[in-house]
Write an enzyme that holds these catalytic residues in place. Sequence first.
Site, PDB file in Angstrom:
ATOM      1  N   LYS A 126       0.846  -1.202   0.000  1.00 33.66           N
ATOM      2  CA  LYS A 126       0.000   0.000   0.000  1.00 33.66           C
ATOM      3  C   LYS A 126       0.877   1.246   0.000  1.00 33.66           C
ATOM      4  O   LYS A 126       1.928   1.271   0.662  1.00 33.66           O
ATOM      5  CB  LYS A 126      -0.907  -0.020   1.241  1.00 33.66           C
ATOM      6  CG  LYS A 126      -1.952   1.103   1.285  1.00 33.66           C
ATOM      7  CD  LYS A 126      -2.876   0.939   2.495  1.00 33.66           C
ATOM      8  CE  LYS A 126      -3.959   2.018   2.549  1.00 33.66           C
ATOM      9  NZ  LYS A 126      -4.869   1.851   3.705  1.00 33.66           N
ATOM     10  N   SER A 175      -9.849   1.803   2.675  1.00 35.11           N
ATOM     11  CA  SER A 175      -8.956   2.573   1.836  1.00 35.11           C
ATOM     12  C   SER A 175      -7.913   1.741   1.093  1.00 35.11           C
ATOM     13  O   SER A 175      -7.368   2.201   0.097  1.00 35.11           O
ATOM     14  CB  SER A 175      -8.255   3.633   2.679  1.00 35.11           C
ATOM     15  OG  SER A 175      -7.405   3.018   3.625  1.00 35.11           O
ATOM     16  N   SER A 195     -10.129  -0.598   6.843  1.00 34.59           N
ATOM     17  CA  SER A 195      -9.494  -0.457   5.522  1.00 34.59           C
ATOM     18  C   SER A 195      -8.787  -1.685   4.972  1.00 34.59           C
ATOM     19  O   SER A 195      -8.371  -1.672   3.816  1.00 34.59           O
ATOM     20  CB  SER A 195      -8.501   0.695   5.534  1.00 34.59           C
ATOM     21  OG  SER A 195      -9.200   1.891   5.332  1.00 34.59           O
TER      22      SER A 195
HETATM   23  N1  GLN Z   1     -13.353   3.964   5.948  1.00 35.10           N
HETATM   24  C1  GLN Z   1     -12.790   4.408   7.192  1.00 35.10           C
HETATM   25  C2  GLN Z   1     -12.401   5.864   7.081  1.00 35.10           C
HETATM   26  O1  GLN Z   1     -12.700   6.439   6.102  1.00 35.10           O
HETATM   27  C3  GLN Z   1     -11.631   3.544   7.573  1.00 35.10           C
HETATM   28  C4  GLN Z   1     -10.376   3.908   6.882  1.00 35.10           C
HETATM   29  C5  GLN Z   1      -9.209   3.088   7.310  1.00 35.10           C
HETATM   30  O2  GLN Z   1      -9.342   2.068   7.976  1.00 35.10           O
HETATM   31  N2  GLN Z   1      -8.036   3.595   6.997  1.00 35.10           N
HETATM   32  O3  GLN Z   1     -11.834   6.430   7.950  1.00 35.10           O
END
Ligand code: GLN
Length: 486
Positions: A74, A149, A173
């Site tokens: 990532k 994400s 995410s």
């Molecule tokens: N979807 C969640 C957010 O927007 C989680 C994101 C994540 O785990 N980095 O914060």
Amino acid sequence: MLPFDTVIAAREAIASRKISAVELTRSVLERIEKLDERVKAFNSVYPELALEQARAVDEGKRSGPLAGVPIAIKDNLCTTWGTTTCSSRMLKNFHSPYDATVVQKLEAAGAVFVGKTNMDEFAMGSSTENSAFHTTRNPWDLERVPGGSSGGSAAALAAGMCCASVGSDTGGSIRQPAALCGVAGMKPTYGRVSRYGLVAFASSLDQIGPFTWDAADMAVMMNVIAGHDPRDSTSVNEPVADHAATLDKPLEGLRVGIAREFKLADGMDPAVEKAVDEAIAIYRKLGAQVVDVTLPHTDYGIAAYYVIAPCEASSNLARYDGVHFGHRTAEPVKDIVELFSRSRAEGFGDEVKRRIMIGTYALSSGYYDAYYVRALKVKTLIKRDFDEAFKSCDLIACPTTPTPAFKVGEKAADPLAMYLCDVFTVTCNIAGVAGLSIPCGFTSDANPLPIGLQLLGPAFSEPRLLQAAAAYQRETDWHKRRPVLA
Ligand code: GLN
């Protein structure tokens, strides 16, 4: 398909010289070349680095549990090779002077790095649509999002453009994109994996974890990346149990908890509910004892998360001012304040700005107690819920997401609808416990979409979660399905 597309198959094929590491790397690079124009899982690909690493494996200069296995990273994990952009204009040209501990460990284990994967900017989002560069597509249906994400890492694996990948999980995410892309994803216990070199979003919630096709591969990856790191003061100095040692153990007597709070009154897709119920029936059949538990503060999870995470983000992202780090405006400015504000206005996208504003507001004098301190109290309550529930069960089974992958654009204009994708995943981060998602079925759409089963366990229960996942995967073949990308 790749000739060998799981970690264990790839490393065994290389070790027994059925294929060379260079040949496998070449087929990965060819697939990326052919497919990534449509999937857009990668921000950057490094063929020369990958081939050089693979060659060293073939020449016997590199070895280890991942010798020759192609892995995608990532784009918020620092690497000395290539760029580390966090899918932000702010860090578009950022070259890290050091490698994240996880990257170092993967490298020492013999991995071949193919590239850096797309994500929501600074890991804020659930669809990769917040990337400043492009939206990644779901390999099962290119009209749909891969989740986020870490959508790029999940899609790269699902599309056969690596044999495993790593992502980060602050509120879902890893698990959410794993569910939407039909692969396995694990968020380890907070502190189990070093965060050193992970670009911080919400430091008290962030954790790095792997994406793989199955539990056995996940165990290999966890054995490589888990463990104490003196460079991350929040990493825990607990011995790491062999994640693979208990994979074959039968489940008799395992207590699987079902929490009614994970059944939504509305917004729940019936196909998800059905697939998860069927998965629970399989656990019963395998000799597990299914028990009811309750997590009464689950409803407050989203609200608490969307205060705590933005508060920490507003503080963590203060360093991107165009002086210490990040994009600097080219416009003429009258003073340093204007330099900061113009650089930040140009460098950050809308969602990141929204979070910084929410966090700054919630931390400001007069509001700190009303929002931030209150959210921390909810955190304590959620943590206690899990402590209590884990007295009567060994793990909790529930859906990873309320719905399968949604269409690109469907929720992009509605931040609240996007936040609600995380209802089942955020409490795990808030409580600091371990969780994983594995595929447990498909919808009956023309392009069938994968559904994820989430297993949550107490701190340091990763080996047991993997044991439960492996037992399920011996009974089912969802993890063997691959999307067709002509
Ligand atoms: N979807 C969640 C957010 O927007 C989680 C994101 C994540 O785990 N980095 O914060």
